[in-house]
Design an enzyme around this catalytic site. Sequence first.
Site, PDB file in Angstrom:
ATOM      1  N   GLN A 126       0.818  -1.203   0.000  1.00 48.16           N
ATOM      2  CA  GLN A 126       0.000   0.000   0.000  1.00 48.16           C
ATOM      3  C   GLN A 126       0.856   1.258   0.000  1.00 48.16           C
ATOM      4  OE1 GLN A 126      -3.816   1.274   2.533  1.00 48.16           O
ATOM      5  NE2 GLN A 126      -2.042   1.032   3.836  1.00 48.16           N
ATOM      6  N   GLY A 127       0.597   2.167  -0.921  1.00 41.28           N
ATOM      7  CA  GLY A 127       1.325   3.436  -0.966  1.00 41.28           C
ATOM      8  C   GLY A 127       0.410   4.604  -0.636  1.00 41.28           C
ATOM      9  N   TYR A 128       0.003   4.680   0.604  1.00 41.75           N
ATOM     10  CA  TYR A 128      -0.869   5.781   1.043  1.00 41.75           C
ATOM     11  C   TYR A 128      -0.065   6.841   1.788  1.00 41.75           C
ATOM     12  CZ  TYR A 128      -5.679   4.260   0.055  1.00 41.75           C
ATOM     13  OH  TYR A 128      -6.862   3.955  -0.530  1.00 41.75           O
ATOM     14  N   SER A 129       0.476   6.440   2.949  1.00 38.77           N
ATOM     15  CA  SER A 129       1.132   7.406   3.833  1.00 38.77           C
ATOM     16  C   SER A 129       2.390   7.977   3.211  1.00 38.77           C
ATOM     17  CB  SER A 129       1.533   6.732   5.155  1.00 38.77           C
ATOM     18  OG  SER A 129       0.413   6.295   5.832  1.00 38.77           O
ATOM     19  N   GLU A 244     -11.354  -1.646   4.406  1.00 41.15           N
ATOM     20  CA  GLU A 244     -10.274  -2.092   5.269  1.00 41.15           C
ATOM     21  C   GLU A 244     -10.795  -2.287   6.686  1.00 41.15           C
ATOM     22  OE1 GLU A 244      -7.328   0.852   5.923  1.00 41.15           O
ATOM     23  OE2 GLU A 244      -5.886  -0.520   6.798  1.00 41.15           O
ATOM     24  N   ASN A 383      -6.080   6.638  16.333  1.00 42.08           N
ATOM     25  CA  ASN A 383      -7.292   6.665  17.154  1.00 42.08           C
ATOM     26  C   ASN A 383      -7.802   8.084  17.372  1.00 42.08           C
ATOM     27  OD1 ASN A 383      -6.993   3.932  17.212  1.00 42.08           O
ATOM     28  ND2 ASN A 383      -7.108   3.744  19.443  1.00 42.08           N
ATOM     29  N   GLU A 384      -6.897   9.040  17.376  1.00 40.16           N
ATOM     30  CA  GLU A 384      -7.330  10.441  17.502  1.00 40.16           C
ATOM     31  C   GLU A 384      -8.187  10.836  16.301  1.00 40.16           C
ATOM     32  OE1 GLU A 384      -4.292   9.360  18.035  1.00 40.16           O
ATOM     33  OE2 GLU A 384      -3.876   9.877  20.127  1.00 40.16           O
TER      34      GLU A 384
END
Lengths: 399, 399, 375, 375
Positions: A126-129, A244, A383-384
């Site tokens: 996965q290339g998201y971040s 996801e 989670n924030e």
Amino acid sequence: MDLSYTEQELAFREDVRDFLAEHLDPQVSQKVRTGRELTKAEMEGWHATLHARGWLAQNWPKSHGGAEWTAVQRFIYEEEAARASAPRIVPFGLSMLAPVLMEFGSKEQQDRWLPRILSGEDWWCQGYSEPGAGSDLASLKTRAVRDGDHYVVNGQKTWTTLGQFANMIFCLVRTDTECKPQEGISFLLIDMDTPGVEVRPIVLLDGTPEVNEVWLTDVRVPVENLVGEENKGWTYAKYLLTHERTNIAGVGFCQAGLDALKRLARTANHNGRPLSENPLFAARIAQVEIELMALATSNLRILAAAGAGRAPGVEASMLKVKGTDIRQAINDLARRAVGPYAMPFASEDVEGSNAPLPDPLNAGAVTKAYLNNRKISIFGGANEVQKNIIAKTALGGRG
Amino acid sequence: MDLSYTEQELAFREDVRDFLAEHLDPQVSQKVRTGRELTKAEMEGWHATLHARGWLAQNWPKSHGGAEWTAVQRFIYEEEAARASAPRIVPFGLSMLAPVLMEFGSKEQQDRWLPRILSGEDWWCQGYSEPGAGSDLASLKTRAVRDGDHYVVNGQKTWTTLGQFANMIFCLVRTDTECKPQEGISFLLIDMDTPGVEVRPIVLLDGTPEVNEVWLTDVRVPVENLVGEENKGWTYAKYLLTHERTNIAGVGFCQAGLDALKRLARTANHNGRPLSENPLFAARIAQVEIELMALATSNLRILAAAGAGRAPGVEASMLKVKGTDIRQAINDLARRAVGPYAMPFASEDVEGSNAPLPDPLNAGAVTKAYLNNRKISIFGGANEVQKNIIAKTALGGRG
Amino acid sequence: MNFDLSDERQMLSDTLRRFLADKYSSTLRNEVLSDPAGLSREIWSQLAELGVIGALFDEAQGGFGGAGGDIAVVFEELGRAGVVEPVLDTAVLAGGIIADLGNADQQALVEQIIAGELHVALAHGEPEARYDLPYVTCRAAEDAEGIRLEGRKAVVVNAEASEYLIVSAREAGGLRDWEGISLFLVPRDTAGLVLQGYALASRGRAAEVVLDGVTLTPEMRLGTAGQGGDALTKAMARSAVAQMAETLGAMHTACEMTQDYLMTRRQFGKPLGSFQALQHRVAEMLIEMEQARSATINALGHLDGPDRDRQISAAKALMGQIGKRIAEESIQMHGGIAMTQEYDLAHFAKRIIMGDHRFGDSDYHLERFIDLSAA
Amino acid sequence: MNFDLSDERQMLSDTLRRFLADKYSSTLRNEVLSDPAGLSREIWSQLAELGVIGALFDEAQGGFGGAGGDIAVVFEELGRAGVVEPVLDTAVLAGGIIADLGNADQQALVEQIIAGELHVALAHGEPEARYDLPYVTCRAAEDAEGIRLEGRKAVVVNAEASEYLIVSAREAGGLRDWEGISLFLVPRDTAGLVLQGYALASRGRAAEVVLDGVTLTPEMRLGTAGQGGDALTKAMARSAVAQMAETLGAMHTACEMTQDYLMTRRQFGKPLGSFQALQHRVAEMLIEMEQARSATINALGHLDGPDRDRQISAAKALMGQIGKRIAEESIQMHGGIAMTQEYDLAHFAKRIIMGDHRFGDSDYHLERFIDLSAA
């Protein structure tokens, strides 16, 4: 309201148990149980085993070769697989990319990529971040510029889990810089053998090289690898994130962890008695257990609603937060259960001698697991961010 | 670094103990211990007793008739008084107004008002909060318009503690509306017998009429009752709040509450054994006790630093938050200790019969105390505001 | 009552802080962590020269400190800089026992420790003991050939680099009896002493120790036969104070790194530090830091008093809880970067957490506090 | 597996919600709370007419429900609207025991309860019992004149308005033995039965009950002599489910009030709801609400199964914790206004907290869960 499983569901559970008992390699499950890293071959082997049984693509429609399980079936599989210490199914191709291709990909793309996911021919990552973007996807900087039949991609992706094993990566890239940050993003499929793709491991604080940086320098990607429309990638990305999150609570992992914790507590000495009989520690275990009993029901409720066509919205965020809280609490208690044997960094082997650590608890890598799983409340939408989403619905829609 | 008390401090503690043993009315201390409301006369009586001994104005300089105690002396008094269940000293005149008058008041104001505080001739209350302002003092709306030798005051104050007993109120009022919210505020002393002052009780959720609304309608206040300069009231208010906060941790209250909690736990039955021997409840008590042991030392450290001229800044906010957390935790455990006897609303008396509730625990008003003390994290600068203050110093002063 | 540092301690603190700021970079630390020795001999000598080790012993023992306040000052600085060298293990724990029980000959070892020339490790815990102090199954039996030790010791920190191990073994009494535990000074090259070494999660190295027919002369016994319990308890108390001060220092650094990060790192177009949810969590961390400092002060202030063990248990229970919170919150508020080994915070977070696994964890001490309060 | 409400329950839920929204204003509630009767007879009749009481009994008992799902639907609505009438005490607790143990004559009382014509209260707990169910010191001794009851019962909810009390008393066995506990139906006007009544913090009234030579005929015994334990445990289980559902409803209202308040109330120039620290706390409340709902479902779903008591203890332990958090957070986030008796939230917060004091609190049930899990 009926909390009992149907006859079919009970029979299905038996099937899963039998299958696991017959096909799961004890050496592999022993590694999973004690928190050791699996090899690429071991992971691929498990995929092949599941694929042979038709159980790999559990939520794919049958038309694409999937199992088309109900939510309850998936929950049962997850529970049994975790308790049997089966390897987790690597989700990047199966549960993340595939739903996007089925919904937004062309017929050609579906025909080309989906079978290769099932067969294991492709290992996706996965290339998201991106560095500097964190949970803020809209600020991504990797650029793709159209040049004839290709996009030329430059940028850097990070936190790419198991990227060291992958031959394909799906990426969010910026194709237009003149618009609002969420617009101008496209969804590209990139062959990692293309010149200009470089993978560098990131060692996590527990010592595992599980995630990677992926550097993209003048990488030429054929235009047919664009999914859907140019500049609509944000929509596909959100769709992917929703999918996801159907197994986001991690109830099975929690239950397996709780079983392991109880085993440790029964073995550990606490001032002359088993730790499990110590009222304070017993209360700590009971506390996570009662939380988990409720979470399991929340998970089933939400899956049932999703199965009935009601999309899980903030509920998925709720499951993520509570599920990671519980899992981290279990990891924390396991570390505490083993006492001083939490201190060795790699407790599975005594260096040099190649002998196992003479730890009577067989603690395994409890500290590694504790440290490694600090990530689960950070990655996949911190989670924030989940709380922001919940609060927005709770407070933003009113007044 | 030396944690032991000096000879003088130990002797002082003996003095305090002897004084309390001799002069504290057992009926009054019994009421304090069981959480019942004191009458005005009982509170005034205790002030008079302390005044006769020269111990009423503990932090006043001797020149004004104060005891000029060290920080450690005040801590010792607070601890002993709380453990003996002495009434608390009503702080509005002594600890809140008086320091402001000493620092900013005229000689005339000091000579007029300070002796009357000591003698008990005046009972002061506080006019800070307003409906709709909460912890946000800068937004206050009560107006004072100059008219010859008087200010004409209109507005409404709220949460005025023990205002039903007071004859004087010090108020923050807006004297200029054309400037920034913090500016344009003045500090006025108002005789509550003046026409236009009306006190209406607010019943709290525990049933006690402890706080009030004070309505001010065309109240004429002589200009000599302005403290300091017009429109500088914000400065005085902040000074007052700093002084209000020297005993902010409430360590003595916590210790008295902890003693009472332990007494309840020793008496209560839990499945055939004293609750105090139940490992889980014992751990809950021990948890607040170890927190309190640390807080007591934090308090002494900060008082010692303040005594050495280093002003308590964010440390006071820290003491407020932790002190209220601990006190509320003790209240919560006391409520839980008594089990079903937490349910009666007014457990001191059986209605009609005037007989005591046959509660073998002598639970007293544990539920009332639990409910009433929800206020301590709200009033006096809500804990959220304290955290804002701490964060501002921690994060605002950097980067 | 006085909370100020004495001039001597203030000077020690300042000197040590400057030295570590100059010398003890994270590059150096990472080198030491990956070194099979588990420590830097050069740094060790320099710490000894600075008087850091001598400050942990009193004058009668050849040092110039040795009180709780001295221990706290030294270890807070070591923790703050993330020093991995085993000062605690050699000086406070093993050195403390020798200084406490040793005869004139044995005391000479203390001089060598203070001079930075000798390492000694305490081999007390056993594979099944967890934090249970009197749980000693190792046996010592005396016959014509000498005293023979048999048994197994667990997670002996810095064993490999030590010239001596102090080994606890039972000469009398049943499992978990305090009575009957003896302490022996065992040269590391003694026949029958086998070490199986490994790296620790937070710093340095440890070993599993097998005692297979180790034979000693009676002169190697420390103190009176069967009477080692008090010295062990005292050494554990002093070491707990050292551990708490180290953790306090490490927490201080973790908080500072977090504050700095929140002020510089931007997300959603603003510095992270401008998000109120994070602001309040930082405020809560700092409130807990004050509590942690006070707990450490309570412990060190009672180190020579009658309430020692109860105070230490109160403090260590609280430190364990606060440490967990601060380590976890520091990581969480940093986000992904804190998950990487190369980012310094990872070391401090591991250090804080692992501090709870030495000398009894927070639950162990909470229960001990209850027991001692009832007594 | 199916989490949807049946059509019947959905209809009951909707009807009850509409009725309460129309009729049960906070003005009405405050009138009832200050009424010496502790309940409104008019509302009671209307609830009975709506079938609310009948829904709590099964067909064999003259009702048309009686399963866990029925109890949950009714009490969630009652809790949501803050109804103070003692439906739990009369119908689930006392009514449940009569329906469970009563002979044909006694069963007639159930019909009266369903019709809204009769109140019965369970007088089981004793001044020293706390939550200890088999702790029964009241004695029942049979002689020629009948059965004589002696002893004292504590915090008997709705005793004064009840025509009968069900009194537990010991005919055999020692203190805390399950064996030997009998249950008796005692008309409130029986000689020797003295009530000392008082108001409760959250709703209605209760009384201390003195049994001073109360004499009964053997026909007033419910079920077999000395065999009341199972019926008591079952009634407690069903009442715990009712209590949890009531608390769930009250928490729902507390959360809604808090959300509304944060969106409308402004401070420092912005709506409170725009402060991220509060946003996250609201998010955490809502996450806990999901857990609370699931806990309640687990409890009601196992009410007739073999794992009943363990599931109920798991759920009630969690509800007690979540309730405390939501009550306290709702007050804190409201600020001062929530401290006032006249603001509705005060009632809901008290209601939630006091729910933990009935049928065993969170610690009691956590320990019971551990014991039952080990068994």
